[in-house]
Design a protein around this motif. Structure first.
Motif, PDB file in Angstrom:
ATOM      1  N   ASN A 145      22.916  35.238  38.034  1.00  0.00           N
ATOM      2  CA  ASN A 145      23.026  36.590  38.595  1.00  0.00           C
ATOM      3  C   ASN A 145      24.345  37.234  38.160  1.00  0.00           C
ATOM      4  O   ASN A 145      25.092  37.797  38.963  1.00  0.00           O
ATOM      5  CB  ASN A 145      22.938  36.556  40.123  1.00  0.00           C
ATOM      6  CG  ASN A 145      21.611  36.028  40.625  1.00  0.00           C
ATOM      7  OD1 ASN A 145      20.556  36.334  40.071  1.00  0.00           O
ATOM      8  ND2 ASN A 145      21.669  35.202  41.668  1.00  0.00           N
ATOM      9  N   VAL A 148      25.315  40.989  39.064  1.00  0.00           N
ATOM     10  CA  VAL A 148      25.853  41.212  40.415  1.00  0.00           C
ATOM     11  C   VAL A 148      27.281  40.707  40.510  1.00  0.00           C
ATOM     12  O   VAL A 148      28.176  41.365  41.063  1.00  0.00           O
ATOM     13  CB  VAL A 148      24.960  40.519  41.468  1.00  0.00           C
ATOM     14  CG1 VAL A 148      25.580  40.635  42.857  1.00  0.00           C
ATOM     15  CG2 VAL A 148      23.557  41.118  41.442  1.00  0.00           C
ATOM     16  N   LEU A 151      29.910  43.030  39.008  1.00  0.00           N
ATOM     17  CA  LEU A 151      30.295  44.152  39.873  1.00  0.00           C
ATOM     18  C   LEU A 151      31.187  43.695  41.025  1.00  0.00           C
ATOM     19  O   LEU A 151      32.151  44.378  41.384  1.00  0.00           O
ATOM     20  CB  LEU A 151      29.042  44.828  40.419  1.00  0.00           C
ATOM     21  CG  LEU A 151      28.138  45.518  39.390  1.00  0.00           C
ATOM     22  CD1 LEU A 151      26.896  46.081  40.068  1.00  0.00           C
ATOM     23  CD2 LEU A 151      28.901  46.619  38.665  1.00  0.00           C
ATOM     24  N   VAL A 152      30.867  42.526  41.607  1.00  0.00           N
ATOM     25  CA  VAL A 152      31.674  42.002  42.716  1.00  0.00           C
ATOM     26  C   VAL A 152      33.091  41.683  42.245  1.00  0.00           C
ATOM     27  O   VAL A 152      34.081  42.044  42.899  1.00  0.00           O
ATOM     28  CB  VAL A 152      31.002  40.751  43.316  1.00  0.00           C
ATOM     29  CG1 VAL A 152      31.943  40.069  44.312  1.00  0.00           C
ATOM     30  CG2 VAL A 152      29.693  41.125  43.987  1.00  0.00           C
TER      31      VAL A 152
END
Length: 258
Positions: A145, A148, A151-152
């Motif tokens: 992933n 995701v 971005l985190v």
């Protein structure tokens, strides 16, 4: 022949006797203006500056003590009288402007670095890979992933950098930096320490700086000034450290399959 002086406290006689009589007088018994021991002894709060009284800097576990604290110690003898004992005439150690300036420089430098790295990852500016390029790099490192996680990670670096520059929620901002650098160090363990050989030297340095700010706080030139975590840097530093370790472990478990 009697030479006894019947005058109360009058001239003549032994000076020590007259002094003893003055000390032995009880308040209200012939000496309306004589202060009692409790009235005469200065309290700790009376020696505080206005800023210290506002933020209650005399708490036992406060990290920032009032620099105007007095070195006079009031004690009471067994006979009931009290006196002032002057201790070390040097001014007690207190927080100073030099520490504030040093912490401000450290915050601006570390915060600026992570602002730039976060902007590279999220927006692709300053020569950065952007979210897609960073996600691809994370995928090669074995992360799942990765879109995701990109971005985190970018958001954490950008947000932590901005908060450090402002001196706002400093323990939490430092926790974000320590957590991200902890993961980066884990991924580079096999390459050794020195950056020349691809090691984690830079990541360890940045993480150590964040760890230091986590426990010292931002200094007084900050939006955190006077807040409870500013006045309790040690306690909130340990709380932030627990958050950083937990977040770093969660990323490795959830996204790296550990």
């Amino acid at each position: 022949m009697s030479i006894h002086d019947d005058r109360p406290g009058g001239a003549g006689g032994n000076p020590d006797d007259r002094n003893y009589g003055a000390h032995a007088q009880q308040p209200g018994a012939g000496s309306k203006g004589a202060p009692s021991a409790a009235q005469g002894a200065p309290s700790a709060r009376s020696t505080q500056s206005l800023s210290a009284q506002k933020y209650n800097y005399y708490d036992d576990d406060d990290g920032y003590s009032d620099g105007e604290a007095t070195s006079v110690v009031d004690r009471r003898s067994s006979a009931g009288d009290y006196y002032d004992e002057i201790g070390d005439p040097r001014k007690p150690f207190g927080w100073n402007a030099g520490a504030d300036l040093g912490l401000l420089i450290l915050r601006l430098a570390l915060g600026g670095i992570f602002l730039a790295h976060g902007a590279q990852k999220l927006f692709g500016i300053l020569g950065g890979p952007g979210p897609d390029g960073f996600a691809a790099a994370l995928g090669k490192m074995g992360f799942e992933n990765s879109a995701v996680l990109a971005l985190v990670t970018g958001g954490t670096e950008l947000g932590a950098g901005a908060l450090l520059v402002l001196g706002l929620f400093t323990p939490l901002a430092a926790a974000g930096i320590v957590g991200v650098m902890g993961n980066a160090i884990f991924l580079k363990l096999g390459a050794g320490f020195f950056a020349a050989s691809g090691g984690f030297e830079l990541e360890a340095t940045l993480g150590a700086l964040g760890l230091g700010l986590m426990f010292t706080g931002p200094g007084r030139v900050a939006l955190d000034y006077g807040r409870v975590w500013f006045r309790r840097p040690l306690a909130f530093g340990f709380i932030a450290l627990i958050i950083a370790v937990a977040a770093s472990a969660a990323v490795l478990i959830l996204f790296h399959g550990l």
